[in-house]
Design a protein around this motif. Structure first.
Motif, PDB file in Angstrom:
ATOM      1  N   TYR A 273      44.708 -18.477 -15.684  1.00  0.00           N
ATOM      2  CA  TYR A 273      44.169 -17.422 -16.530  1.00  0.00           C
ATOM      3  C   TYR A 273      45.231 -16.781 -17.409  1.00  0.00           C
ATOM      4  O   TYR A 273      44.959 -16.362 -18.528  1.00  0.00           O
ATOM      5  N   TRP A 274      46.450 -16.711 -16.934  1.00  0.00           N
ATOM      6  CA  TRP A 274      47.517 -16.133 -17.752  1.00  0.00           C
ATOM      7  C   TRP A 274      47.757 -16.994 -18.991  1.00  0.00           C
ATOM      8  O   TRP A 274      47.879 -16.505 -20.110  1.00  0.00           O
ATOM      9  N   LYS A 275      47.785 -18.333 -18.779  1.00  0.00           N
ATOM     10  CA  LYS A 275      47.974 -19.239 -19.924  1.00  0.00           C
ATOM     11  C   LYS A 275      46.799 -19.160 -20.885  1.00  0.00           C
ATOM     12  O   LYS A 275      46.974 -19.189 -22.102  1.00  0.00           O
ATOM     13  N   LEU A 276      45.586 -19.063 -20.297  1.00  0.00           N
ATOM     14  CA  LEU A 276      44.401 -18.983 -21.151  1.00  0.00           C
ATOM     15  C   LEU A 276      44.426 -17.706 -21.981  1.00  0.00           C
ATOM     16  O   LEU A 276      44.052 -17.691 -23.147  1.00  0.00           O
ATOM     17  N   TRP A 277      44.864 -16.612 -21.359  1.00  0.00           N
ATOM     18  CA  TRP A 277      44.960 -15.324 -22.066  1.00  0.00           C
ATOM     19  C   TRP A 277      45.912 -15.459 -23.254  1.00  0.00           C
ATOM     20  O   TRP A 277      45.611 -15.054 -24.372  1.00  0.00           O
ATOM     21  N   ASN A 278      47.072 -16.077 -23.000  1.00  0.00           N
ATOM     22  CA  ASN A 278      48.025 -16.250 -24.094  1.00  0.00           C
ATOM     23  C   ASN A 278      47.501 -17.191 -25.167  1.00  0.00           C
ATOM     24  O   ASN A 278      47.746 -16.995 -26.361  1.00  0.00           O
ATOM     25  N   PHE A 279      46.758 -18.197 -24.717  1.00  0.00           N
ATOM     26  CA  PHE A 279      46.147 -19.136 -25.649  1.00  0.00           C
ATOM     27  C   PHE A 279      45.157 -18.389 -26.546  1.00  0.00           C
ATOM     28  O   PHE A 279      45.112 -18.583 -27.763  1.00  0.00           O
ATOM     29  N   ALA A 280      44.386 -17.481 -25.929  1.00  0.00           N
ATOM     30  CA  ALA A 280      43.402 -16.708 -26.683  1.00  0.00           C
ATOM     31  C   ALA A 280      44.123 -15.818 -27.704  1.00  0.00           C
ATOM     32  O   ALA A 280      43.708 -15.713 -28.859  1.00  0.00           O
ATOM     33  N   ILE A 281      45.217 -15.183 -27.279  1.00  0.00           N
ATOM     34  CA  ILE A 281      45.958 -14.329 -28.223  1.00  0.00           C
ATOM     35  C   ILE A 281      46.523 -15.171 -29.360  1.00  0.00           C
ATOM     36  O   ILE A 281      46.483 -14.768 -30.522  1.00  0.00           O
ATOM     37  N   ASP A 282      47.023 -16.363 -29.035  1.00  0.00           N
ATOM     38  CA  ASP A 282      47.502 -17.276 -30.078  1.00  0.00           C
ATOM     39  C   ASP A 282      46.401 -17.538 -31.086  1.00  0.00           C
ATOM     40  O   ASP A 282      46.626 -17.514 -32.298  1.00  0.00           O
ATOM     41  N   GLY A 283      45.212 -17.841 -30.564  1.00  0.00           N
ATOM     42  CA  GLY A 283      44.084 -18.161 -31.437  1.00  0.00           C
ATOM     43  C   GLY A 283      43.743 -16.988 -32.343  1.00  0.00           C
ATOM     44  O   GLY A 283      43.576 -17.144 -33.550  1.00  0.00           O
ATOM     45  N   ILE A 284      43.658 -15.806 -31.744  1.00  0.00           N
ATOM     46  CA  ILE A 284      43.225 -14.651 -32.521  1.00  0.00           C
ATOM     47  C   ILE A 284      44.292 -14.264 -33.547  1.00  0.00           C
ATOM     48  O   ILE A 284      43.992 -14.044 -34.716  1.00  0.00           O
ATOM     49  N   THR A 285      45.565 -14.242 -33.124  1.00  0.00           N
ATOM     50  CA  THR A 285      46.592 -13.826 -34.081  1.00  0.00           C
ATOM     51  C   THR A 285      46.759 -14.843 -35.204  1.00  0.00           C
ATOM     52  O   THR A 285      47.100 -14.468 -36.318  1.00  0.00           O
ATOM     53  N   SER A 286      46.524 -16.134 -34.924  1.00  0.00           N
ATOM     54  CA  SER A 286      46.733 -17.040 -36.048  1.00  0.00           C
ATOM     55  C   SER A 286      45.538 -17.122 -36.979  1.00  0.00           C
ATOM     56  O   SER A 286      45.655 -17.672 -38.065  1.00  0.00           O
ATOM     57  N   PHE A 287      44.390 -16.601 -36.559  1.00  0.00           N
ATOM     58  CA  PHE A 287      43.234 -16.701 -37.444  1.00  0.00           C
ATOM     59  C   PHE A 287      42.615 -15.366 -37.829  1.00  0.00           C
ATOM     60  O   PHE A 287      41.568 -15.339 -38.445  1.00  0.00           O
ATOM     61  N   SER A 288      43.251 -14.265 -37.457  1.00  0.00           N
ATOM     62  CA  SER A 288      42.689 -12.977 -37.834  1.00  0.00           C
ATOM     63  C   SER A 288      43.785 -11.926 -37.982  1.00  0.00           C
ATOM     64  O   SER A 288      44.758 -11.926 -37.233  1.00  0.00           O
ATOM     65  N   MET A 289      43.610 -11.033 -38.969  1.00  0.00           N
ATOM     66  CA  MET A 289      44.545  -9.924 -39.104  1.00  0.00           C
ATOM     67  C   MET A 289      43.875  -8.625 -38.703  1.00  0.00           C
ATOM     68  O   MET A 289      44.462  -7.550 -38.844  1.00  0.00           O
ATOM     69  N   VAL A 290      42.643  -8.730 -38.195  1.00  0.00           N
ATOM     70  CA  VAL A 290      41.918  -7.517 -37.815  1.00  0.00           C
ATOM     71  C   VAL A 290      42.710  -6.660 -36.825  1.00  0.00           C
ATOM     72  O   VAL A 290      42.851  -5.451 -37.025  1.00  0.00           O
ATOM     73  N   PRO A 291      43.287  -7.257 -35.744  1.00  0.00           N
ATOM     74  CA  PRO A 291      44.008  -6.405 -34.797  1.00  0.00           C
ATOM     75  C   PRO A 291      45.167  -5.655 -35.448  1.00  0.00           C
ATOM     76  O   PRO A 291      45.536  -4.578 -34.997  1.00  0.00           O
ATOM     77  N   LEU A 292      45.714  -6.226 -36.506  1.00  0.00           N
ATOM     78  CA  LEU A 292      46.845  -5.587 -37.170  1.00  0.00           C
ATOM     79  C   LEU A 292      46.389  -4.441 -38.071  1.00  0.00           C
ATOM     80  O   LEU A 292      47.075  -3.445 -38.239  1.00  0.00           O
ATOM     81  N   LYS A 293      45.198  -4.611 -38.645  1.00  0.00           N
ATOM     82  CA  LYS A 293      44.749  -3.645 -39.643  1.00  0.00           C
ATOM     83  C   LYS A 293      43.967  -2.493 -39.050  1.00  0.00           C
ATOM     84  O   LYS A 293      43.854  -1.441 -39.661  1.00  0.00           O
ATOM     85  N   VAL A 294      43.406  -2.704 -37.857  1.00  0.00           N
ATOM     86  CA  VAL A 294      42.461  -1.727 -37.325  1.00  0.00           C
ATOM     87  C   VAL A 294      43.121  -0.370 -37.108  1.00  0.00           C
ATOM     88  O   VAL A 294      42.497   0.673 -37.223  1.00  0.00           O
ATOM     89  N   TRP A 295      44.453  -0.365 -36.871  1.00  0.00           N
ATOM     90  CA  TRP A 295      45.126   0.884 -36.522  1.00  0.00           C
ATOM     91  C   TRP A 295      45.137   1.878 -37.654  1.00  0.00           C
ATOM     92  O   TRP A 295      45.034   3.078 -37.434  1.00  0.00           O
ATOM     93  N   SER A 296      45.264   1.408 -38.887  1.00  0.00           N
ATOM     94  CA  SER A 296      45.291   2.384 -39.974  1.00  0.00           C
ATOM     95  C   SER A 296      43.935   3.083 -40.092  1.00  0.00           C
ATOM     96  O   SER A 296      43.873   4.282 -40.351  1.00  0.00           O
TER      97      SER A 296
END
Ligand code: UDP
Ligand code: MG
Length: 323
Positions: free
Chosen positions: A214-237
């Motif tokens: 599950y730890w690897k899958l979690w990191n895999f999921a973060i890899d997927g999201i960060t390489s295909f979305s900037m939403v997590p980066l923009k939501v803070w503003s």
């Protein structure tokens, strides 16, 4: 499809990491499918730094069957990169990555090829069922697909793995993607082209056990999201704007109340709550920035994606790797 120029039709790519008990049965099944098709083919096995005798077995097979080619990476680089190495060296007009553990039935290869011959450029195999997977695994996978499809404008087909057929055009497109952080499912979708799906039942592993946890899958999921979305980066503003606005209203309320009712000292609880809440939010947002920044750093270093230690039967045509 340049059939006339390129005599190699089908390239099967098998990433192998400690898959020794599966190899005999794997080749037996792949051979029986491919030999019935009557197309020139090659099977490229990428040994991803296995610690058992996988590589020795593969080399032995290479000596017996010249269709089997072997790339030995210098260490374990992970499945995504092993696959990339295989794709880089493949020569076929159609390239088919397949897992070594026989979870992707090789018999499906003929169906994939049939669709390809109809003119599709990507034929992905979609799981009808997820046998042998726990409720938790299915639930987390479901959440992941939901999150990523809401956050990114590349639509990644649900319940697909890397088992699919890629036309030469798609392979050439993939080779132009220099990213170090390779979320293959996303990249396969990102390139576009004429895509279609066939359904299949994914079986439990033949031998050995999965390399995922599950730890690897979690990191895999973060890899997927960060390489295909900037939403997590923009939501803070946006969150910051909303919170500042609320704080402003509350500030006015406090001033007015103090003017009318005089000074009122208690308020420890509300002070603590807002401070801790904001502190938490700030840390999360810093963490998200860190995730992206770390990936930017990975890219900037420009290290080669993988290093090849030895090759058998490969006529290197492109030099993305060390050789
Ligand atoms: N694999 C690899 N490098 C790794 C982990 C896995 O090349 O670091 C290969 C593995 O040998 C298999 C495929 O990737 O052919 C899928 O691995 P696994 O069965 O562990 O994943 P799962 O099917 O559970 O997603
Ligand atoms: Mg597997």
């Amino acid at each position: 499809m340049n059939h006339l120029i390129n005599p190699m039709e089908i390239s099967i790519i098998v990433p192998c990491y400690n898959e020794s008990p599966n190899i005999d049965y794997l080749f037996e099944r792949i051979f029986s499918v491919l030999n019935s098709l009557n197309l020139p083919y090659e099977i490229i096995c990428v040994d991803d730094g296995s610690r058992d005798d996988t590589l020795i077995k593969l080399i032995d097979y290479h000596h017996r069957y010249r269709e089997i080619k072997v790339i030995g990476l210098s260490r374990n680089f992970g499945k995504e990169i092993a696959l990339t190495a295989g794709i880089d060296y493949a020569q076929g007009n159609a390239v088919i990555p397949i897992d070594a553990d026989l979870q992707d039935p090789p018999e499906l290869i003929s169906e994939l090829i049939a669709k390809w011959q109809e003119g599709y450029e990507v034929v992905y195999a979609k799981r009808r069922s997820r046998q042998g997977e726990s409720f938790l695994k299915r639930f987390t996978a479901d959440v992941f697909y939901r999150v990523i499809s809401n956050m990114s404008n590349v639509s990644i087909p649900r319940d697909t793995g890397d088992f699919r057929l890629l036309d030469r055009r798609v392979v050439n497109a993939l080779k132009q993607i220099p990213e170090r952080n390779r979320f293959m499912k996303g990249l396969f979708a990102w390139v576009g082209f004429k895509q279609t799906a066939i359904l299949y039942d994914r079986l439990p592993r033949y031998q050995g056990k999965t390399k995922w946890n599950y730890w690897k899958l979690w990191n895999f999921a973060i890899d997927g999201i960060t390489s295909f979305s900037m939403v997590p980066l923009k939501v803070w503003s946006y969150l910051g704007v909303i919170l500042s606005f609320l704080a402003f209203l509350y500030g006015i309320f406090l001033i007015v109340r103090t003017l009318i009712l005089g000074i009122d000292v208690p308020g420890y609880a509300s002070l603590m709550v807002t401070t801790l809440f904001l502190g938490g939010i700030q840390l999360i947002s810093l963490g998200v920035i860190g995730e992206y920044l770390g990936r930017v750093y990975e890219e900037v270093k420009q290290r080669p994606l993988y290093l090849v230690r030895e090759c058998y039967g490969i006529t290197s045509q492109n030099e993305m790797s060390s050789s």
